[in-house]
Design an enzyme around this catalytic site. Structure first.
Site, PDB file in Angstrom:
ATOM      1  CB  SER A  45      -0.934   0.007   1.213  1.00 46.83           C
ATOM      2  OG  SER A  45      -0.196  -0.148   2.420  1.00 46.83           O
ATOM      3  CG  ASP A 198      -3.539   4.763   8.257  1.00 47.08           C
ATOM      4  OD1 ASP A 198      -2.569   5.545   8.357  1.00 47.08           O
ATOM      5  OD2 ASP A 198      -3.774   4.124   7.215  1.00 47.08           O
ATOM      6  CG  HIS A 201      -1.051   3.728   4.697  1.00 47.24           C
ATOM      7  ND1 HIS A 201      -1.976   3.155   5.552  1.00 47.24           N
ATOM      8  CD2 HIS A 201      -0.573   2.734   3.906  1.00 47.24           C
ATOM      9  CE1 HIS A 201      -2.060   1.866   5.277  1.00 47.24           C
ATOM     10  NE2 HIS A 201      -1.227   1.580   4.290  1.00 47.24           N
TER      11      HIS A 201
END
Length: 227
Positions: A45, A198, A201
């Protein structure tokens, strides 16, 4: 459908002269000016641009940075959110198209989240880098770094696997991914302003900081493809 062209001697002579001039000009240009390296970014990701609008992720920002430096290199996004090192290895063959000149490897973060044994991560990343180098590709490894709560033995084994593999295959290697946001940071709280909610990231500005610190190594990688 084929079309036949009939050139007179004069026309052929002019065309032949133009071809020779074009070739001469091409030969006079530096090889790096003619090269257009294709670099595949294999990752999870962090590479895919999770949580960011299109254009703000790692690969689009890398391509914009390269263009601003006058580089003709293009980075292809082969990031899949949630991928482990095993997942990256499983899709390596179809990610490396015949046009690929170099590979960036940014895997291992999801191995950490799952608490996978470092030896397993090492086997997968070793296989990825070996396969790429066997194909004659240049490789740049962007490591991950284990947190201290895994214990000193786990952290030592995980953190060292990237350097060991880079040394074995002569690959380039950078600082760990999150240290590219702030090389001086010693605590996750110090990079909170560059992270998404979060805490895992980077946000757009965090990615920009990664690109700024990763860019020189990427230029070196692109240049190495013409050696």
């Amino acid at each position: 459908m084929k079309i036949a062209f009939h050139l007179s001697n004069a026309t052929y002579g002019a065309a032949h002269m133009f071809r020779n001039i074009t070739l001469a000009l091409g030969l006079a240009l530096p090889a790096t000016a003619l090269a257009e390296p294709t670099i595949v970014a294999l990752g999870d990701s962090l590479t895919a641009g999770y949580g960011l609008p299109e254009g703000d992720g790692l690969v689009p920002q890398l391509n914009a940075w390269l263009a601003a430096q006058g580089s003709t290199a293009t980075v292809i996004n082969a990031g899949v959110s949630g991928d482990t090192s095993a997942g990256g290895l499983s899709r390596l063959d179809w990610s490396l198209t015949p046009e690929t000149d170099a590979l960036i490897v940014t895997l291992g973060g999801n191995d950490l989240l799952r608490g996978l044994p470092p030896a397993e991560t090492a086997r997968n990343i070793d296989a990825i880098v070996k396969s790429a180098t066997d194909r004659g590709l240049k490789v740049l490894i962007v490591p991950m770094e284990a947190p201290g709560n895994f214990g000193p033995d786990y952290k030592s084994a995980f953190d060292s696997l990237y350097t060991d593999i880079a040394t074995t295959y002569g690959a380039q290697i950078t600082a760990p991914f999150f240290r590219l946001i702030d090389p001086q940071a010693t605590d996750p709280g110090q990079i909170a302003q560059w992270m998404q909610a979060d805490g895992i990231h980077p946000n757009k500005d965090g990615v920009a900081r990664v690109v700024e610190n990763l860019g020189p190594a990427l230029l070196e990688l692109a240049g190495a493809t013409s050696d």
